[in-house]
Design a protein around this motif. Structure first.
Motif, PDB file in Angstrom:
ATOM      1  N   PRO A   1       0.816  -1.215   0.000  1.00  0.00           N
ATOM      2  CA  PRO A   1       0.000   0.000   0.000  1.00  0.00           C
ATOM      3  C   PRO A   1       0.853   1.270   0.000  1.00  0.00           C
ATOM      4  O   PRO A   1       1.934   1.305   0.600  1.00  0.00           O
ATOM      5  CB  PRO A   1      -0.796  -0.087   1.299  1.00  0.00           C
ATOM      6  CG  PRO A   1      -0.422  -1.335   1.970  1.00  0.00           C
ATOM      7  CD  PRO A   1       0.710  -1.952   1.244  1.00  0.00           C
ATOM      8  N   TYR A   2       0.320   2.280  -0.666  1.00  0.00           N
ATOM      9  CA  TYR A   2       0.948   3.608  -0.712  1.00  0.00           C
ATOM     10  C   TYR A   2      -0.053   4.639  -0.218  1.00  0.00           C
ATOM     11  O   TYR A   2      -1.254   4.522  -0.468  1.00  0.00           O
ATOM     12  CB  TYR A   2       1.364   3.963  -2.139  1.00  0.00           C
ATOM     13  CG  TYR A   2       2.662   3.323  -2.557  1.00  0.00           C
ATOM     14  CD1 TYR A   2       3.840   4.062  -2.592  1.00  0.00           C
ATOM     15  CD2 TYR A   2       2.713   1.975  -2.895  1.00  0.00           C
ATOM     16  CE1 TYR A   2       5.032   3.469  -2.965  1.00  0.00           C
ATOM     17  CE2 TYR A   2       3.903   1.376  -3.259  1.00  0.00           C
ATOM     18  CZ  TYR A   2       5.060   2.137  -3.292  1.00  0.00           C
ATOM     19  OH  TYR A   2       6.248   1.546  -3.648  1.00  0.00           O
ATOM     20  N   VAL A   3       0.460   5.652   0.469  1.00  0.00           N
ATOM     21  CA  VAL A   3      -0.330   6.793   0.900  1.00  0.00           C
ATOM     22  C   VAL A   3       0.366   8.031   0.348  1.00  0.00           C
ATOM     23  O   VAL A   3       1.529   8.293   0.693  1.00  0.00           O
ATOM     24  CB  VAL A   3      -0.420   6.867   2.439  1.00  0.00           C
ATOM     25  CG1 VAL A   3      -1.188   8.112   2.874  1.00  0.00           C
ATOM     26  CG2 VAL A   3      -1.055   5.601   3.006  1.00  0.00           C
ATOM     27  N   ASP A   4      -0.314   8.757  -0.515  1.00  0.00           N
ATOM     28  CA  ASP A   4       0.277   9.956  -1.139  1.00  0.00           C
ATOM     29  C   ASP A   4       1.653   9.660  -1.740  1.00  0.00           C
ATOM     30  O   ASP A   4       2.620  10.378  -1.500  1.00  0.00           O
ATOM     31  CB  ASP A   4       0.366  11.104  -0.132  1.00  0.00           C
ATOM     32  CG  ASP A   4      -1.007  11.574   0.326  1.00  0.00           C
ATOM     33  OD1 ASP A   4      -1.966  11.489  -0.472  1.00  0.00           O
ATOM     34  OD2 ASP A   4      -1.128  12.024   1.484  1.00  0.00           O
ATOM     35  N   ASP A   5       1.736   8.580  -2.491  1.00  0.00           N
ATOM     36  CA  ASP A   5       2.944   8.166  -3.213  1.00  0.00           C
ATOM     37  C   ASP A   5       4.112   7.744  -2.320  1.00  0.00           C
ATOM     38  O   ASP A   5       5.258   7.675  -2.773  1.00  0.00           O
ATOM     39  CB  ASP A   5       3.410   9.263  -4.187  1.00  0.00           C
ATOM     40  CG  ASP A   5       2.386   9.532  -5.267  1.00  0.00           C
ATOM     41  OD1 ASP A   5       1.732   8.569  -5.719  1.00  0.00           O
ATOM     42  OD2 ASP A   5       2.235  10.707  -5.660  1.00  0.00           O
ATOM     43  N   VAL A   6       3.845   7.455  -1.050  1.00  0.00           N
ATOM     44  CA  VAL A   6       4.875   6.951  -0.133  1.00  0.00           C
ATOM     45  C   VAL A   6       4.392   5.593   0.365  1.00  0.00           C
ATOM     46  O   VAL A   6       3.245   5.458   0.809  1.00  0.00           O
ATOM     47  CB  VAL A   6       5.098   7.912   1.059  1.00  0.00           C
ATOM     48  CG1 VAL A   6       6.157   7.367   2.005  1.00  0.00           C
ATOM     49  CG2 VAL A   6       5.463   9.304   0.569  1.00  0.00           C
ATOM     50  N   SER A   7       5.263   4.593   0.313  1.00  0.00           N
ATOM     51  CA  SER A   7       4.844   3.257   0.746  1.00  0.00           C
ATOM     52  C   SER A   7       4.537   3.260   2.243  1.00  0.00           C
ATOM     53  O   SER A   7       5.164   3.989   3.029  1.00  0.00           O
ATOM     54  CB  SER A   7       5.911   2.207   0.430  1.00  0.00           C
ATOM     55  OG  SER A   7       6.933   2.219   1.394  1.00  0.00           O
ATOM     56  N   LEU A   8       3.571   2.445   2.627  1.00  0.00           N
ATOM     57  CA  LEU A   8       3.233   2.317   4.037  1.00  0.00           C
ATOM     58  C   LEU A   8       4.425   1.780   4.822  1.00  0.00           C
ATOM     59  O   LEU A   8       4.610   2.131   5.990  1.00  0.00           O
ATOM     60  CB  LEU A   8       1.995   1.427   4.211  1.00  0.00           C
ATOM     61  CG  LEU A   8       1.395   1.364   5.603  1.00  0.00           C
ATOM     62  CD1 LEU A   8       0.995   2.756   6.106  1.00  0.00           C
ATOM     63  CD2 LEU A   8       0.205   0.425   5.630  1.00  0.00           C
ATOM     64  N   VAL A   9       5.258   0.965   4.189  1.00  0.00           N
ATOM     65  CA  VAL A   9       6.482   0.481   4.854  1.00  0.00           C
ATOM     66  C   VAL A   9       7.377   1.664   5.233  1.00  0.00           C
ATOM     67  O   VAL A   9       7.866   1.744   6.359  1.00  0.00           O
ATOM     68  CB  VAL A   9       7.250  -0.521   3.962  1.00  0.00           C
ATOM     69  CG1 VAL A   9       8.638  -0.802   4.517  1.00  0.00           C
ATOM     70  CG2 VAL A   9       6.474  -1.825   3.811  1.00  0.00           C
ATOM     71  N   ASP A  10       7.576   2.591   4.303  1.00  0.00           N
ATOM     72  CA  ASP A  10       8.416   3.758   4.596  1.00  0.00           C
ATOM     73  C   ASP A  10       7.784   4.638   5.670  1.00  0.00           C
ATOM     74  O   ASP A  10       8.480   5.133   6.569  1.00  0.00           O
ATOM     75  CB  ASP A  10       8.675   4.579   3.332  1.00  0.00           C
ATOM     76  CG  ASP A  10       9.581   3.860   2.343  1.00  0.00           C
ATOM     77  OD1 ASP A  10      10.286   2.901   2.746  1.00  0.00           O
ATOM     78  OD2 ASP A  10       9.581   4.252   1.161  1.00  0.00           O
ATOM     79  N   LEU A  11       6.483   4.841   5.597  1.00  0.00           N
ATOM     80  CA  LEU A  11       5.799   5.676   6.588  1.00  0.00           C
ATOM     81  C   LEU A  11       5.923   5.102   7.998  1.00  0.00           C
ATOM     82  O   LEU A  11       6.267   5.813   8.943  1.00  0.00           O
ATOM     83  CB  LEU A  11       4.321   5.841   6.221  1.00  0.00           C
ATOM     84  CG  LEU A  11       4.014   6.679   4.995  1.00  0.00           C
ATOM     85  CD1 LEU A  11       2.539   6.545   4.610  1.00  0.00           C
ATOM     86  CD2 LEU A  11       4.379   8.137   5.241  1.00  0.00           C
ATOM     87  N   VAL A  12       5.639   3.803   8.150  1.00  0.00           N
ATOM     88  CA  VAL A  12       5.695   3.212   9.484  1.00  0.00           C
ATOM     89  C   VAL A  12       7.143   3.063   9.957  1.00  0.00           C
ATOM     90  O   VAL A  12       7.429   3.216  11.138  1.00  0.00           O
ATOM     91  CB  VAL A  12       4.917   1.875   9.563  1.00  0.00           C
ATOM     92  CG1 VAL A  12       5.645   0.739   8.864  1.00  0.00           C
ATOM     93  CG2 VAL A  12       4.621   1.510  11.010  1.00  0.00           C
ATOM     94  N   SER A  13       8.061   2.814   9.043  1.00  0.00           N
ATOM     95  CA  SER A  13       9.475   2.729   9.412  1.00  0.00           C
ATOM     96  C   SER A  13       9.962   4.068   9.975  1.00  0.00           C
ATOM     97  O   SER A  13      10.618   4.106  11.021  1.00  0.00           O
ATOM     98  CB  SER A  13      10.314   2.324   8.198  1.00  0.00           C
ATOM     99  OG  SER A  13      11.670   2.249   8.543  1.00  0.00           O
TER     100      SER A  13
END
Length: 143
Positions: free
Chosen positions: A16-28
């Protein structure tokens, strides 16, 4: 949808992506900033390793999804090893009128973690439903 692993036997990852940022990157980023142990050890859902039932039901958090029925949440991410049950990031998927919200994030193997400052992520229902349809279509095409 992207390949998981290498070679002709690679599985399919739904990330999943939120506003072109992966959820992995966001939660990391969130877990690093808040000092959690084992931060960001996630990957998308490896569709070939996980019995999610009907993908549309699963992604919309409907109770007929086997995972949701057992836990009351959905795993939006799995472990970076590819196994959802190893290290999932779970959330409630709530539909209210024209909005779909991911909220109440939890890491079930670290119940003391506070994800209060992470999310909620709110989507317009028509955009969310379009993304779900695209995921379902991509999944059926790549089987």
């Amino acid at each position: 949808m992207r390949p998981w692993g290498e070679g002709p036997e690679s599985a399919r990852e739904l990330l999943p992506y939120v506003d072109d940022v992966s959820l992995v990157d966001l939660v990391s980023d969130f877990e690093h900033a808040t000092g959690h142990d084992v931060p960001g050890a996630y990957a998308g859902i490896i569709l070939d390793f996980f019995n999610f039932g009907d993908l549309a039901s699963y992604l919309t958090g409907r109770p007929d999804s086997p995972y949701w029925a057992k836990r009351g949440v959905v795993a939006l991410l799995g472990c970076d090893c590819g196994e959802v049950g190893c290290w999932p990031l779970e959330a409630h998927v709530v539909t209210d009128g024209d909005l779909v919200t991911w909220r109440g994030f939890i890491q079930p193997y670290r119940p003391g973690r506070d994800y209060e400052g992470f999310g909620p992520f709110v989507f317009h229902q028509h955009q969310y439903q379009r993304a779900v349809r695209e995921a379902v279509t991509a999944t059926s095409r790549s089987q």
